[in-house]
Design a protein around this motif. Sequence first.
Motif, PDB file in Angstrom:
ATOM      1  N   CYS A  27      77.957 -75.443 -58.860  1.00  0.00           N
ATOM      2  CA  CYS A  27      76.698 -75.591 -58.125  1.00  0.00           C
ATOM      3  C   CYS A  27      75.567 -74.884 -58.862  1.00  0.00           C
ATOM      4  O   CYS A  27      74.486 -75.434 -59.069  1.00  0.00           O
ATOM      5  CB  CYS A  27      76.819 -74.984 -56.722  1.00  0.00           C
ATOM      6  SG  CYS A  27      77.864 -75.942 -55.650  1.00  0.00           S
ATOM      7  N   LEU A  28      75.844 -73.659 -59.235  1.00  0.00           N
ATOM      8  CA  LEU A  28      74.796 -72.861 -59.866  1.00  0.00           C
ATOM      9  C   LEU A  28      74.389 -73.474 -61.204  1.00  0.00           C
ATOM     10  O   LEU A  28      73.204 -73.700 -61.464  1.00  0.00           O
ATOM     11  CB  LEU A  28      75.316 -71.432 -60.065  1.00  0.00           C
ATOM     12  CG  LEU A  28      74.333 -70.433 -60.662  1.00  0.00           C
ATOM     13  CD1 LEU A  28      73.062 -70.396 -59.843  1.00  0.00           C
ATOM     14  CD2 LEU A  28      74.957 -69.046 -60.703  1.00  0.00           C
ATOM     15  N   ASN A  29      75.388 -73.776 -62.014  1.00  0.00           N
ATOM     16  CA  ASN A  29      75.115 -74.313 -63.342  1.00  0.00           C
ATOM     17  C   ASN A  29      74.311 -75.590 -63.291  1.00  0.00           C
ATOM     18  O   ASN A  29      73.358 -75.787 -64.041  1.00  0.00           O
ATOM     19  CB  ASN A  29      76.447 -74.634 -64.022  1.00  0.00           C
ATOM     20  CG  ASN A  29      76.647 -73.787 -65.239  1.00  0.00           C
ATOM     21  OD1 ASN A  29      75.670 -73.400 -65.871  1.00  0.00           O
ATOM     22  ND2 ASN A  29      77.882 -73.493 -65.563  1.00  0.00           N
ATOM     23  N   THR A  30      74.703 -76.484 -62.404  1.00  0.00           N
ATOM     24  CA  THR A  30      74.095 -77.807 -62.413  1.00  0.00           C
ATOM     25  C   THR A  30      72.739 -77.816 -61.725  1.00  0.00           C
ATOM     26  O   THR A  30      71.800 -78.421 -62.215  1.00  0.00           O
ATOM     27  CB  THR A  30      75.045 -78.829 -61.755  1.00  0.00           C
ATOM     28  OG1 THR A  30      76.349 -78.582 -62.233  1.00  0.00           O
ATOM     29  CG2 THR A  30      74.641 -80.228 -62.094  1.00  0.00           C
ATOM     30  N   PHE A  32      75.669 -67.918 -69.849  1.00  0.00           N
ATOM     31  CA  PHE A  32      76.583 -66.806 -70.040  1.00  0.00           C
ATOM     32  C   PHE A  32      76.500 -65.818 -68.875  1.00  0.00           C
ATOM     33  O   PHE A  32      77.443 -65.065 -68.636  1.00  0.00           O
ATOM     34  CB  PHE A  32      76.346 -66.166 -71.415  1.00  0.00           C
ATOM     35  CG  PHE A  32      75.387 -65.030 -71.454  1.00  0.00           C
ATOM     36  CD1 PHE A  32      75.849 -63.735 -71.617  1.00  0.00           C
ATOM     37  CD2 PHE A  32      74.026 -65.250 -71.353  1.00  0.00           C
ATOM     38  CE1 PHE A  32      74.957 -62.689 -71.664  1.00  0.00           C
ATOM     39  CE2 PHE A  32      73.154 -64.201 -71.401  1.00  0.00           C
ATOM     40  CZ  PHE A  32      73.616 -62.903 -71.548  1.00  0.00           C
ATOM     41  N   GLY A  33      75.411 -65.892 -68.112  1.00  0.00           N
ATOM     42  CA  GLY A  33      75.314 -65.061 -66.913  1.00  0.00           C
ATOM     43  C   GLY A  33      76.436 -65.359 -65.934  1.00  0.00           C
ATOM     44  O   GLY A  33      76.999 -64.455 -65.317  1.00  0.00           O
ATOM     45  N   ASP A  76      63.904 -69.374 -71.125  1.00  0.00           N
ATOM     46  CA  ASP A  76      64.977 -68.438 -71.474  1.00  0.00           C
ATOM     47  C   ASP A  76      66.022 -68.348 -70.369  1.00  0.00           C
ATOM     48  O   ASP A  76      67.171 -68.051 -70.607  1.00  0.00           O
ATOM     49  CB  ASP A  76      64.492 -67.020 -71.811  1.00  0.00           C
ATOM     50  CG  ASP A  76      63.042 -66.805 -71.529  1.00  0.00           C
ATOM     51  OD1 ASP A  76      62.467 -67.611 -70.785  1.00  0.00           O
ATOM     52  OD2 ASP A  76      62.480 -65.832 -72.022  1.00  0.00           O
ATOM     53  N   LEU A  77      65.593 -68.632 -69.136  1.00  0.00           N
ATOM     54  CA  LEU A  77      66.525 -68.498 -68.024  1.00  0.00           C
ATOM     55  C   LEU A  77      67.707 -69.443 -68.149  1.00  0.00           C
ATOM     56  O   LEU A  77      68.819 -69.103 -67.755  1.00  0.00           O
ATOM     57  CB  LEU A  77      65.798 -68.758 -66.710  1.00  0.00           C
ATOM     58  CG  LEU A  77      65.096 -67.527 -66.151  1.00  0.00           C
ATOM     59  CD1 LEU A  77      64.253 -67.906 -64.970  1.00  0.00           C
ATOM     60  CD2 LEU A  77      66.123 -66.483 -65.751  1.00  0.00           C
ATOM     61  N   SER A  78      67.460 -70.628 -68.711  1.00  0.00           N
ATOM     62  CA  SER A  78      68.567 -71.576 -68.796  1.00  0.00           C
ATOM     63  C   SER A  78      69.644 -71.073 -69.749  1.00  0.00           C
ATOM     64  O   SER A  78      70.821 -71.364 -69.578  1.00  0.00           O
ATOM     65  CB  SER A  78      68.053 -72.943 -69.230  1.00  0.00           C
ATOM     66  OG  SER A  78      67.401 -72.836 -70.455  1.00  0.00           O
ATOM     67  N   LEU A 106      79.600 -63.648 -66.978  1.00  0.00           N
ATOM     68  CA  LEU A 106      79.603 -62.225 -66.665  1.00  0.00           C
ATOM     69  C   LEU A 106      79.796 -62.007 -65.173  1.00  0.00           C
ATOM     70  O   LEU A 106      80.519 -61.110 -64.751  1.00  0.00           O
ATOM     71  CB  LEU A 106      78.278 -61.595 -67.126  1.00  0.00           C
ATOM     72  CG  LEU A 106      78.012 -61.622 -68.620  1.00  0.00           C
ATOM     73  CD1 LEU A 106      76.759 -60.856 -68.959  1.00  0.00           C
ATOM     74  CD2 LEU A 106      79.202 -61.032 -69.375  1.00  0.00           C
ATOM     75  N   TRP A 107      79.106 -62.868 -64.422  1.00  0.00           N
ATOM     76  CA  TRP A 107      79.180 -62.745 -62.962  1.00  0.00           C
ATOM     77  C   TRP A 107      80.633 -62.872 -62.486  1.00  0.00           C
ATOM     78  O   TRP A 107      81.064 -62.212 -61.554  1.00  0.00           O
ATOM     79  CB  TRP A 107      78.292 -63.812 -62.327  1.00  0.00           C
ATOM     80  CG  TRP A 107      77.980 -63.583 -60.881  1.00  0.00           C
ATOM     81  CD1 TRP A 107      78.649 -62.771 -60.006  1.00  0.00           C
ATOM     82  CD2 TRP A 107      76.912 -64.180 -60.144  1.00  0.00           C
ATOM     83  NE1 TRP A 107      78.067 -62.826 -58.767  1.00  0.00           N
ATOM     84  CE2 TRP A 107      76.995 -63.687 -58.826  1.00  0.00           C
ATOM     85  CE3 TRP A 107      75.904 -65.094 -60.463  1.00  0.00           C
ATOM     86  CZ2 TRP A 107      76.112 -64.073 -57.832  1.00  0.00           C
ATOM     87  CZ3 TRP A 107      75.028 -65.475 -59.473  1.00  0.00           C
ATOM     88  CH2 TRP A 107      75.121 -64.971 -58.177  1.00  0.00           C
ATOM     89  N   MET A 108      81.392 -63.728 -63.153  1.00  0.00           N
ATOM     90  CA  MET A 108      82.764 -63.928 -62.739  1.00  0.00           C
ATOM     91  C   MET A 108      83.552 -62.619 -62.840  1.00  0.00           C
ATOM     92  O   MET A 108      84.383 -62.306 -61.994  1.00  0.00           O
ATOM     93  CB  MET A 108      83.435 -64.995 -63.593  1.00  0.00           C
ATOM     94  CG  MET A 108      84.775 -65.430 -63.038  1.00  0.00           C
ATOM     95  SD  MET A 108      85.662 -66.512 -64.134  1.00  0.00           S
ATOM     96  CE  MET A 108      86.584 -65.335 -65.085  1.00  0.00           C
ATOM     97  N   TYR A 109      83.249 -61.835 -63.865  1.00  0.00           N
ATOM     98  CA  TYR A 109      83.986 -60.584 -64.023  1.00  0.00           C
ATOM     99  C   TYR A 109      83.509 -59.543 -63.034  1.00  0.00           C
ATOM    100  O   TYR A 109      84.187 -58.546 -62.803  1.00  0.00           O
ATOM    101  CB  TYR A 109      83.876 -60.086 -65.467  1.00  0.00           C
ATOM    102  CG  TYR A 109      84.595 -61.014 -66.398  1.00  0.00           C
ATOM    103  CD1 TYR A 109      85.987 -61.089 -66.350  1.00  0.00           C
ATOM    104  CD2 TYR A 109      83.911 -61.840 -67.271  1.00  0.00           C
ATOM    105  CE1 TYR A 109      86.675 -61.968 -67.166  1.00  0.00           C
ATOM    106  CE2 TYR A 109      84.590 -62.723 -68.093  1.00  0.00           C
ATOM    107  CZ  TYR A 109      85.972 -62.783 -68.037  1.00  0.00           C
ATOM    108  OH  TYR A 109      86.646 -63.646 -68.824  1.00  0.00           O
TER     109      TYR A 109
END
Lengths: 424, 289
Positions: free
Chosen positions: B106-109, B207-208, B200-202, B211-214
């Motif tokens: 959801c977030l990525n797309t 990779f955000g 830059d946000l994209s 990181l969030w997953m960890y």
Amino acid sequence: MSNTVIKIEDLCKTYRLGSINGKTLSQDLNSLIARILKKEDPNQKIGAVNFDRNEKLYALDQINLEVKEGDTLGIIGSNGAGKSTLLKILSRVTAPTSGNIYVKGRIASLLEVGTGFHPELTGRENTYLNGAILGMSRKEIDDKLHDIIEFAEIERFIDTPVKRYSSGMYVRLAFAVAAHLEPEILVVDEVLAVGDYQFQQKCLGKMGDISQGGRTVLFVSHQLSMIKALCNKCVLLDHGKVVKYGETVEVIEEYISQRQSPNLISQAVFDKDDQKENAQVYRVSIKNYQGDNCSIYEIFEPITLEVEYEIKKSLVGVALGFSIYKNQGAVCHSFDTDVNRELLNKREAGRYIATVAIPPILKAGNYVMDFTICRPGLDGIDFKKGIITFTVEEKTIDTSMCSYSTRRDGEFAAKQQWQYNKID
Amino acid sequence: MLSNQVNEINTEDWTMVIKPKTGWFDINIRELWKYRDLIKLFVNRNYASMYKQTILGPLWFILSPLITVLIFTVVFGNIAKIPTDNVPQFLFYMAGNTLWSYFAYCLNTTATTFTSNAVLFGKVYFPRLTMPISTVIFGLISFLIQFVMFICFVFFYALSGSAVKPNVFILITPLLIILVGLLGLGFGIIISSLTTKYRDLSILVTFGIQLWMYATPIVYPLTGLSEKYKFIILLNPMSSIIEIFRYAYLGSGSLPIHSLIYSSVVTVVVLLLGIAIFCKVEKTFMDTV
């Protein structure tokens, strides 16, 4: 009086010139913090101490316009006049900077055909998708699917992914979907320049049907002939302002004359050129009936063409030729000296002045003339392009009822006499 | 212009007024509802664009999470030997990954809504929110498929006598799923709105999310953390959702109900903020994108 369906009030759209912003978040944050702390903006260009943030481009500047129900309105203007911006605002792709547009009814816009087509989907699926994007409900599309497929002439391929379509098929399907929209107001950008001639005619016919059905069409095109054929009203934009709004023919004439900025030339003079060893023209001029050089004529006023030239050595088969172009378009009349057979056979060397009357058949408009000395079928000896520019007007005669008015189709003006015989 | 008699403009006569961009919360729910067919068709389009002309087709819905979970099992379970609350490693990772991959999708797309649809948005108007909403719905479908697969594995393990104890908290699964979808949507549309100006946000997003997953208890259990770390990890609104989901189906770990309330509040705030920014941006993004 018919209803107004679109009312545009003081519409403005401005764009800031130059870079829109720092482009990266950190730069913008830097600037913001600096502004809060009242420090110097670290991203400001050096030297641009009082950089004017408000340097703006008015893409649309105080547009006021009313469109009546059932009108087909052409929107014309040179590049950058604001046509597309106006369409974009009308189709709500972008919002105006100030001003309002009041609309009665549903607007569908066709700024491009095949918007949102997905190559992997079949023709049928894309029809649904595209229709929904354009604002049709599923039921509407269900009802029209058959017509759409028939109009696009792709019955056999409707369940094939559109990526396998030829570009013509693709565009036909796309236009077919759009053409079967039934909005009260249709906004069309130059999408008709697609498909083969036959299909274009079909599209034009469809658009005509739409406007005859009492719906309103707004149409942007550079093809004036198309505007002329389709639109009953026309608006001319220039640098974001409405220059003229009214009957199509008048607005188009205004546009053409404005675009050509007719610096009229009634006489062209050329210096002696020794490289032209056979023959050379020295002067071409057009004169009115008083014998004065003149570049503005009333319709049916006699125009005399005078040309001074030198035949440098005795030649066989030389002819002087003229071509007259209307509105920088196609040749509307061309003539030659080859009507005089004896001159064709042999030309004595010498300097000549030749005059001829241009037949009084030119309709009002701007004309440009080319001149050539040549031996037909052999070679061009001297060629001058666009040397004379003149205008024919229809001011003094009330032409509103006359066959030769520019309002009517046809290329030539001619006075004609009808003979009536009562036979019964 | 044509006539001098200017009609009194009765505002009710007009069906639509095109105005300069207005306030912050300019969302037209009724219009969005009118375009529900379009949402459906976008979902269909997403499916087609993803799996047409692939050999395995929708099998990828199952294969890709399965492979991910297998790799987690090998790397985090067998090599790094991270404890998994005494439940089978495979199930432990699968529980976390199933929800997380929905969130990540959801977030990525949705984060690229404006930039990747600029051409379409530049040509025709339709409520822009249909795009991210259809993404979330499509994501939900693929999530449900994975979810069913997960349930199958839970049954399999439960029947084969593993320490797997599904319990009554299963009943709040729909709430958890909705929270995940909305949270992804909320963050996604905030980012998509900002990326119209700041590209830059994209880059950050891709990779955000990794990181969030960890920072979310997916490959490790929340129970193994010291109080200090636990507090920090639970600040992440996804943490409690995943932890409770795992508790409900596997019967292990903790049950941070307070944190779930916190997560719900964050979700609502983020979503409202997202919609506000999105609606602000959608009107003029064509001029900046």
